[in-house]
Design an enzyme around this catalytic site. Structure first.
Site, short mmCIF file in Angstrom:
data_model
loop_
_atom_site.label_atom_id
_atom_site.label_comp_id
_atom_site.label_asym_id
_atom_site.label_seq_id
_atom_site.Cartn_x
_atom_site.Cartn_y
_atom_site.Cartn_z
N CYS A 1 0.82 -1.22 0.00
CA CYS A 1 0.00 0.00 0.00
C CYS A 1 0.85 1.27 0.00
O CYS A 1 0.32 2.36 -0.18
CB CYS A 1 -0.95 0.00 1.18
SG CYS A 1 -2.07 -1.40 1.13
N HIS A 5 -3.09 7.05 2.24
CA HIS A 5 -3.56 5.75 1.77
C HIS A 5 -4.90 5.44 2.43
O HIS A 5 -5.07 5.64 3.64
CB HIS A 5 -2.53 4.67 2.11
CG HIS A 5 -3.05 3.28 1.93
ND1 HIS A 5 -3.68 2.89 0.78
CD2 HIS A 5 -3.07 2.22 2.78
CE1 HIS A 5 -4.05 1.62 0.92
NE2 HIS A 5 -3.70 1.20 2.12
N ASN A 25 -10.08 -0.32 0.19
CA ASN A 25 -8.61 -0.21 0.14
C ASN A 25 -8.12 -0.78 -1.20
O ASN A 25 -8.18 -1.99 -1.42
CB ASN A 25 -8.03 -0.99 1.32
CG ASN A 25 -6.50 -0.98 1.36
OD1 ASN A 25 -5.85 -0.59 0.40
ND2 ASN A 25 -5.94 -1.42 2.48
N1 ACO Z 1 -17.76 -8.32 10.25
C1 ACO Z 1 -18.17 -8.55 11.48
N2 ACO Z 1 -17.32 -8.79 12.50
C2 ACO Z 1 -16.01 -8.78 12.22
C3 ACO Z 1 -15.51 -8.55 10.92
C4 ACO Z 1 -16.45 -8.32 9.91
N3 ACO Z 1 -16.08 -8.07 8.65
N4 ACO Z 1 -14.18 -8.60 10.97
C5 ACO Z 1 -13.82 -8.85 12.24
N5 ACO Z 1 -14.93 -8.97 13.01
C6 ACO Z 1 -15.02 -9.24 14.41
C7 ACO Z 1 -13.84 -10.00 14.94
O1 ACO Z 1 -14.00 -11.39 14.70
C8 ACO Z 1 -13.87 -9.64 16.41
O2 ACO Z 1 -14.81 -10.48 17.04
P1 ACO Z 1 -14.48 -11.14 18.47
O3 ACO Z 1 -14.30 -9.97 19.40
O4 ACO Z 1 -15.68 -11.95 18.72
O5 ACO Z 1 -13.23 -11.91 18.26
C9 ACO Z 1 -14.43 -8.22 16.42
O6 ACO Z 1 -15.03 -8.01 15.12
C10 ACO Z 1 -13.39 -7.14 16.64
O7 ACO Z 1 -12.26 -7.44 15.90
P2 ACO Z 1 -11.04 -6.47 15.85
O8 ACO Z 1 -9.96 -7.07 15.00
O9 ACO Z 1 -10.67 -6.03 17.23
O10 ACO Z 1 -11.69 -5.21 15.10
P3 ACO Z 1 -11.06 -3.81 14.85
O11 ACO Z 1 -11.90 -2.80 15.49
O12 ACO Z 1 -9.58 -3.80 15.13
O13 ACO Z 1 -11.19 -3.66 13.29
C11 ACO Z 1 -9.89 -3.91 11.30
C12 ACO Z 1 -10.60 -4.61 12.42
C13 ACO Z 1 -10.90 -3.09 10.50
C14 ACO Z 1 -9.27 -4.96 10.38
C15 ACO Z 1 -8.78 -2.97 11.86
O14 ACO Z 1 -7.98 -3.68 12.80
C16 ACO Z 1 -7.91 -2.38 10.81
O15 ACO Z 1 -8.34 -1.54 10.03
N6 ACO Z 1 -6.64 -2.80 10.74
C17 ACO Z 1 -5.75 -2.31 9.73
C18 ACO Z 1 -5.96 -3.11 8.49
C19 ACO Z 1 -5.30 -2.48 7.30
O16 ACO Z 1 -5.19 -1.27 7.21
N7 ACO Z 1 -4.90 -3.33 6.36
C20 ACO Z 1 -4.40 -2.92 5.13
C21 ACO Z 1 -3.06 -2.30 5.19
S1 ACO Z 1 -2.57 -1.77 3.65
C22 ACO Z 1 -1.77 -3.02 2.73
O17 ACO Z 1 -0.57 -3.00 2.58
C23 ACO Z 1 -2.56 -4.06 2.06
#
Ligand code: ACO
Length: 342
Positions: A127, A269, A299
């Protein structure tokens, strides 16, 4: 701590480089959060509240990164009013290339555009790919090695994400954005002023496609296994991304004796609006200066910054003479940014 990591950065260039034009292309197929909720256990409410995403665009079967790249590039070239044979270098930033390893996607783009004099290579910084590419294009132009560079970020993540993993499949979309970087400048003083690039390889496996390379070549059993697809430790990527955004912006401002008030825009990004909001809050930056369009595209990895630049330019938000910072962060782990007068 912001630092001058590279004294060469401060050397007076032979030439100045500026962004001459933009172009973008996303596939017409638009997938809503509600549609995704039919594939995995999720909801529009969860996705939007946790990420800011409403839609993503998905490439049709058989459409690869070069196909999107060529569409975006043609628009950028037309707006720059330059012919393909004026291009000295084609850089394609992608982590979803047409082919694994070789040939470079940039070579396929070179052939399709009939850019007969151009060198062509791919750049893999996930990214942060576009940000790395802009700094590379700047270096080629400032050193006199190229006068015109076509830089494209193009991604088809829909082909590498695990559509059964709700933790990651809701986050990504397909698309391409392109810029023409030229030697010279405009009456408004357009130029790429500075760039800061970083890597943190200890986090390599927190955002990776584990199987299929020379480390873990594909075995017969693995062909349908989860390791063939993108895997992500979302929480650790989030924790890495927020300070990375802050550090990049602060470094570029401090070493160029600017304050945040001197900026017209930050174009980050588009990974998650919560990352952007948390970074702005942590550093006391005005969140209204951060452009976001993640609601429509999700993304798109290396394509997200140039797609955003193109949209801002078309909508009249981005004007010649404005001072902006672009920031990327992602797989590698990598991060960095560019400071420019548009
Ligand atoms: N729908 C419903 N529930 C979900 C989903 C979904 N799509 N995804 C995760 N959950 C659940 C999880 O299972 C978890 O449930 P649990 O508590 O029962 O275990 C709960 O939601 C909370 O999960 P978290 O991981 O704590 O959620 P968070 O608030 O951190 O959000 C997210 C997750 C959106 C992935 C966040 O951590 C994030 O944005 N991280 C960065 C990701 C990113 O930017 N990636 C790309 C980088 S760029 C590249 O180089 C490709």
């Amino acid at each position: 701590m912001p630092h001058n990591y590279n004294d060469a950065n401060r050397m007076k260039p032979q030439m100045q480089a500026y962004v001459r034009s933009t172009g973008a292309y996303v596939p017409p197929r638009r997938m809503s959060n509600d549609e995704l909720a039919q594939l995995v256990d999720t909801s529009d409410e969860w996705i939007f509240s946790h990420t800011g995403i409403r839609y993503r665009h998905i490439a049709a079967e058989g459409v690869a990164a070069s196909d999107l790249a060529v569409e975006a590039a043609r628009i950028a070239l037309q707006r720059a009013a330059i012919e393909p044979d004026e291009i000295d270098l084609i850089l394609v930033a992608t982590s979803t290339p047409d082919y694994l390893g070789l040939p470079a996607t940039a070579c396929i783009v070179q052939d399709r555009l009939k850019a007969g004099k151009a060198a062509a290579m791919d750049l893999v910084a996930a990214c942060t790919g576009f940000v790395y590419g802009l700094q590379t294009a700047r270096a080629f132009v400032e050193s006199g090695a190229a006068r015109t560079v076509l830089l494209i970020g193009s991604e088809v993540y829909s082909q590498i994400i695990n559509w059964q993993d709700r933790n990651s499949c809701v986050l990504f979309g397909d698309g391409a954005g392109a810029v023409v970087v030229s030697a010279g400048q405009t009456a408004e003083g357009s130029r790429i002023i500075d760039g800061a690039l970083y890597s943190r390889g200890q986090g390599a496996e927190s955002l990776a496609r584990l199987a299929g390379g020379s480390r873990r070549p594909l075995t017969e059993d693995q062909r349908a296994s989860a390791e063939c697809f993108l895997s992500m430790d979302g929480r650790s990527v989030y924790n890495f991304a927020v300070p990375a955004l802050v550090e990049t912006i602060q470094t570029l401002l401090q070493r160029n004796s600017l304050s945040f008030d001197d900026l017209d825009w930050v174009v980050p990004h588009q990974a998650n609006v919560r990352i952007i909001e948390a970074a702005a809050k942590r550093a006391g930056f005005d969140p209204k200066k951060f452009f976001t369009n993640i609601a429509e595209y999700a993304n798109t990895s290396a394509a997200s910054v140039p797609i955003a630049l193109d949209e801002m330019w078309r909508n009249g938000l981005l004007k010649r003479g404005q001072t902006i910072i672009t920031v990327g962060f992602g797989g590698g782990l990598t991060y960095g940014g560019n400071l420019l007068v548009w």
